[in-house]
Design a protein around this motif. Structure first.
Motif, PDB file in Angstrom:
ATOM      1  N   VAL A   1      -6.183   7.685   7.508  1.00 43.06           N
ATOM      2  CA  VAL A   1      -5.411   6.863   6.220  1.00 43.06           C
ATOM      3  C   VAL A   1      -4.856   5.572   6.864  1.00 43.06           C
ATOM      4  O   VAL A   1      -4.041   5.959   7.804  1.00 43.06           O
ATOM      5  CB  VAL A   1      -4.706   7.846   5.582  1.00 43.06           C
ATOM      6  N   GLU A   2      -4.960   4.593   6.114  1.00 46.92           N
ATOM      7  CA  GLU A   2      -4.233   3.377   6.456  1.00 46.92           C
ATOM      8  C   GLU A   2      -3.192   3.215   5.167  1.00 46.92           C
ATOM      9  O   GLU A   2      -3.882   3.222   4.201  1.00 46.92           O
ATOM     10  CB  GLU A   2      -5.274   2.339   6.550  1.00 46.92           C
ATOM     11  N   PHE A   3      -1.942   3.319   5.416  1.00 46.31           N
ATOM     12  CA  PHE A   3      -1.063   2.800   4.469  1.00 46.31           C
ATOM     13  C   PHE A   3      -0.758   1.274   4.821  1.00 46.31           C
ATOM     14  O   PHE A   3      -0.180   0.655   5.895  1.00 46.31           O
ATOM     15  CB  PHE A   3       0.160   3.570   4.562  1.00 46.31           C
ATOM     16  N   SER A   4      -0.739   0.452   3.759  1.00 49.67           N
ATOM     17  CA  SER A   4      -0.545  -1.027   4.007  1.00 49.67           C
ATOM     18  C   SER A   4       0.709  -1.359   3.166  1.00 49.67           C
ATOM     19  O   SER A   4       0.815  -0.761   2.130  1.00 49.67           O
ATOM     20  CB  SER A   4      -1.831  -1.911   3.509  1.00 49.67           C
ATOM     21  N   PHE A   5       1.344  -2.289   3.551  1.00 51.10           N
ATOM     22  CA  PHE A   5       2.599  -2.645   2.911  1.00 51.10           C
ATOM     23  C   PHE A   5       2.564  -4.061   2.715  1.00 51.10           C
ATOM     24  O   PHE A   5       2.055  -5.006   3.062  1.00 51.10           O
ATOM     25  CB  PHE A   5       3.770  -2.308   3.836  1.00 51.10           C
ATOM     26  N   THR A   6       3.367  -4.666   1.701  1.00 51.24           N
ATOM     27  CA  THR A   6       3.713  -6.190   1.501  1.00 51.24           C
ATOM     28  C   THR A   6       4.281  -6.802   2.640  1.00 51.24           C
ATOM     29  O   THR A   6       4.345  -8.143   2.688  1.00 51.24           O
ATOM     30  CB  THR A   6       4.265  -6.060   0.152  1.00 51.24           C
ATOM     31  N   ASP A   7       5.219  -6.213   3.153  1.00 52.53           N
ATOM     32  CA  ASP A   7       6.139  -6.648   4.208  1.00 52.53           C
ATOM     33  C   ASP A   7       5.948  -6.308   5.506  1.00 52.53           C
ATOM     34  O   ASP A   7       7.173  -6.645   6.459  1.00 52.53           O
ATOM     35  CB  ASP A   7       7.654  -6.552   3.711  1.00 52.53           C
ATOM     36  N   ARG A   8       5.304  -5.639   6.155  1.00 51.84           N
ATOM     37  CA  ARG A   8       5.133  -5.224   7.613  1.00 51.84           C
ATOM     38  C   ARG A   8       3.795  -4.780   7.697  1.00 51.84           C
ATOM     39  O   ARG A   8       2.726  -4.691   6.896  1.00 51.84           O
ATOM     40  CB  ARG A   8       5.952  -3.966   7.708  1.00 51.84           C
ATOM     41  N   PRO A   9       3.459  -4.432   9.022  1.00 56.53           N
ATOM     42  CA  PRO A   9       2.011  -4.060   9.255  1.00 56.53           C
ATOM     43  C   PRO A   9       1.764  -2.761   8.887  1.00 56.53           C
ATOM     44  O   PRO A   9       2.624  -1.952   8.628  1.00 56.53           O
ATOM     45  CB  PRO A   9       2.045  -4.069  10.873  1.00 56.53           C
ATOM     46  N   PRO A  10       0.318  -2.418   8.624  1.00 60.12           N
ATOM     47  CA  PRO A  10      -0.128  -1.316   8.013  1.00 60.12           C
ATOM     48  C   PRO A  10       0.041  -0.057   9.004  1.00 60.12           C
ATOM     49  O   PRO A  10       0.392  -0.457  10.167  1.00 60.12           O
ATOM     50  CB  PRO A  10      -1.631  -1.534   7.843  1.00 60.12           C
ATOM     51  N   LEU A  11       0.124   1.012   8.689  1.00 61.69           N
ATOM     52  CA  LEU A  11       0.417   2.358   9.414  1.00 61.69           C
ATOM     53  C   LEU A  11      -0.876   3.136   9.178  1.00 61.69           C
ATOM     54  O   LEU A  11      -1.204   3.466   7.926  1.00 61.69           O
ATOM     55  CB  LEU A  11       1.360   3.147   8.618  1.00 61.69           C
ATOM     56  N   ASP A  12      -1.402   3.417  10.491  1.00 64.17           N
ATOM     57  CA  ASP A  12      -2.553   4.401  10.405  1.00 64.17           C
ATOM     58  C   ASP A  12      -2.032   5.661  10.938  1.00 64.17           C
ATOM     59  O   ASP A  12      -1.296   5.907  11.855  1.00 64.17           O
ATOM     60  CB  ASP A  12      -3.584   3.894  11.672  1.00 64.17           C
ATOM     61  N   VAL A  13      -2.713   6.587  10.048  1.00 59.99           N
ATOM     62  CA  VAL A  13      -2.194   7.982  10.302  1.00 59.99           C
ATOM     63  C   VAL A  13      -3.548   9.129  10.128  1.00 59.99           C
ATOM     64  O   VAL A  13      -4.480   8.412   9.686  1.00 59.99           O
ATOM     65  CB  VAL A  13      -1.317   8.519   9.243  1.00 59.99           C
ATOM     66  N   LYS A  14      -3.492  10.224  10.599  1.00 59.40           N
ATOM     67  CA  LYS A  14      -4.386  11.216  10.469  1.00 59.40           C
ATOM     68  C   LYS A  14      -3.882  12.262   9.351  1.00 59.40           C
ATOM     69  O   LYS A  14      -2.780  12.473   9.429  1.00 59.40           O
ATOM     70  CB  LYS A  14      -4.862  12.034  11.583  1.00 59.40           C
ATOM     71  N   LEU A  15      -4.670  12.661   8.521  1.00 66.16           N
ATOM     72  CA  LEU A  15      -4.138  13.651   7.399  1.00 66.16           C
ATOM     73  C   LEU A  15      -5.158  14.656   7.422  1.00 66.16           C
ATOM     74  O   LEU A  15      -6.351  14.437   7.299  1.00 66.16           O
ATOM     75  CB  LEU A  15      -4.411  12.900   6.057  1.00 66.16           C
ATOM     76  N   SER A  16      -4.500  15.753   7.515  1.00 64.23           N
ATOM     77  CA  SER A  16      -5.120  17.147   7.017  1.00 64.23           C
ATOM     78  C   SER A  16      -4.775  17.583   5.780  1.00 64.23           C
ATOM     79  O   SER A  16      -3.515  17.757   5.506  1.00 64.23           O
ATOM     80  CB  SER A  16      -4.852  18.200   7.969  1.00 64.23           C
ATOM     81  N   VAL A  17      -5.685  18.038   4.799  1.00 69.12           N
ATOM     82  CA  VAL A  17      -5.341  18.821   3.754  1.00 69.12           C
ATOM     83  C   VAL A  17      -6.099  20.001   3.304  1.00 69.12           C
ATOM     84  O   VAL A  17      -7.143  20.042   3.716  1.00 69.12           O
ATOM     85  CB  VAL A  17      -5.521  17.690   2.518  1.00 69.12           C
ATOM     86  N   LEU A  18      -5.593  20.751   2.649  1.00 62.15           N
ATOM     87  CA  LEU A  18      -6.307  22.020   2.225  1.00 62.15           C
ATOM     88  C   LEU A  18      -6.356  21.836   0.758  1.00 62.15           C
ATOM     89  O   LEU A  18      -5.377  21.657  -0.097  1.00 62.15           O
ATOM     90  CB  LEU A  18      -5.678  23.413   2.456  1.00 62.15           C
ATOM     91  N   VAL A  19      -7.578  21.515  -0.100  1.00 67.47           N
ATOM     92  CA  VAL A  19      -7.671  21.717  -1.307  1.00 67.47           C
ATOM     93  C   VAL A  19      -8.101  22.970  -2.062  1.00 67.47           C
ATOM     94  O   VAL A  19      -9.035  23.559  -1.528  1.00 67.47           O
ATOM     95  CB  VAL A  19      -8.484  20.467  -2.057  1.00 67.47           C
ATOM     96  N   THR A  20      -7.359  23.524  -3.060  1.00 68.96           N
ATOM     97  CA  THR A  20      -7.782  24.755  -3.647  1.00 68.96           C
ATOM     98  C   THR A  20      -8.058  24.695  -5.200  1.00 68.96           C
ATOM     99  O   THR A  20      -7.557  23.651  -5.716  1.00 68.96           O
ATOM    100  CB  THR A  20      -6.635  25.790  -3.502  1.00 68.96           C
ATOM    101  N   ARG A  21      -9.085  25.111  -5.691  1.00 65.82           N
ATOM    102  CA  ARG A  21      -9.371  25.347  -6.909  1.00 65.82           C
ATOM    103  C   ARG A  21      -8.464  26.114  -7.801  1.00 65.82           C
ATOM    104  O   ARG A  21      -8.383  27.423  -7.400  1.00 65.82           O
ATOM    105  CB  ARG A  21     -10.715  25.820  -7.043  1.00 65.82           C
ATOM    106  N   VAL A  22      -7.875  25.848  -8.664  1.00 64.07           N
ATOM    107  CA  VAL A  22      -6.984  26.426  -9.528  1.00 64.07           C
ATOM    108  C   VAL A  22      -7.114  26.135 -10.811  1.00 64.07           C
ATOM    109  O   VAL A  22      -7.186  25.073 -11.597  1.00 64.07           O
ATOM    110  CB  VAL A  22      -5.462  26.022  -9.486  1.00 64.07           C
ATOM    111  N   ALA A  23      -7.677  27.089 -11.746  1.00 62.71           N
ATOM    112  CA  ALA A  23      -7.975  27.040 -13.177  1.00 62.71           C
ATOM    113  C   ALA A  23      -9.217  25.784 -13.205  1.00 62.71           C
ATOM    114  O   ALA A  23      -9.035  25.098 -14.148  1.00 62.71           O
ATOM    115  CB  ALA A  23      -6.806  26.968 -14.060  1.00 62.71           C
ATOM    116  N   GLN A  24     -10.143  25.984 -12.423  1.00 58.56           N
ATOM    117  CA  GLN A  24     -11.515  24.953 -12.604  1.00 58.56           C
ATOM    118  C   GLN A  24     -10.959  23.592 -12.185  1.00 58.56           C
ATOM    119  O   GLN A  24     -11.845  22.775 -12.155  1.00 58.56           O
ATOM    120  CB  GLN A  24     -12.044  24.985 -13.750  1.00 58.56           C
TER     121      GLN A  24
END
Length: 123
Positions: free
Chosen positions: A87-110
């Motif tokens: 993930v790259e988060f970009s900003f209007t007033d500073r350089p972008p921030l590159d990160v790694k993101l781990s997510v668990l997504v779960t199905r809840v009520a479809q």
């Protein structure tokens, strides 16, 4: 690579809405994409639940945008998908921030929601 089209589509379905809400600075809309008991770890101390997610994104600067790329997925159960992303988060007033993101997504009520969110900043 073990990423499947179905799993990547599930992640993109949730993360496209996450990106749209982050980009528009709508913290309550971001929080609605999480489970009620989600464990959330951004770049600040962790929180549990939608209120902590909303507060975290409300504290982000206006104009911040997110761009993501799915690197890996794993189907842990019928209703659980693990995603590892760049993930790259970009900003209007500073350089972008590159990160790694781990997510668990779960199905809840479809519907798929984020149950766990963990950012890592690698340098």
């Amino acid at each position: 690579m073990t990423t499947t089209k179905d799993d990547a589509a599930i992640l993109s379905g949730v993360l496209d809405r996450w990106k749209a809400a982050v980009d528009a600075h709508r913290p309550e809309d971001v929080a609605e994409l999480f489970t009620e008991d989600a464990v959330f770890q951004g770049l600040h101390p962790y929180s549990v639940g939608r209120q902590g997610v909303a507060a975290y994104y409300d504290s982000q600067p206006l104009g911040m945008k997110a761009a993501y790329r799915v690197l890996e997925t794993r189907r842990l159960a019928d209703d659980v998908v693990l995603g590892y992303l760049a993930v790259e988060f970009s900003f209007t007033d500073r350089p972008p921030l590159d990160v790694k993101l781990s997510v668990l997504v779960t199905r809840v009520a479809q519907e798929w929601h984020i149950g766990h969110y963990q950012v890592s900043r690698l340098e």
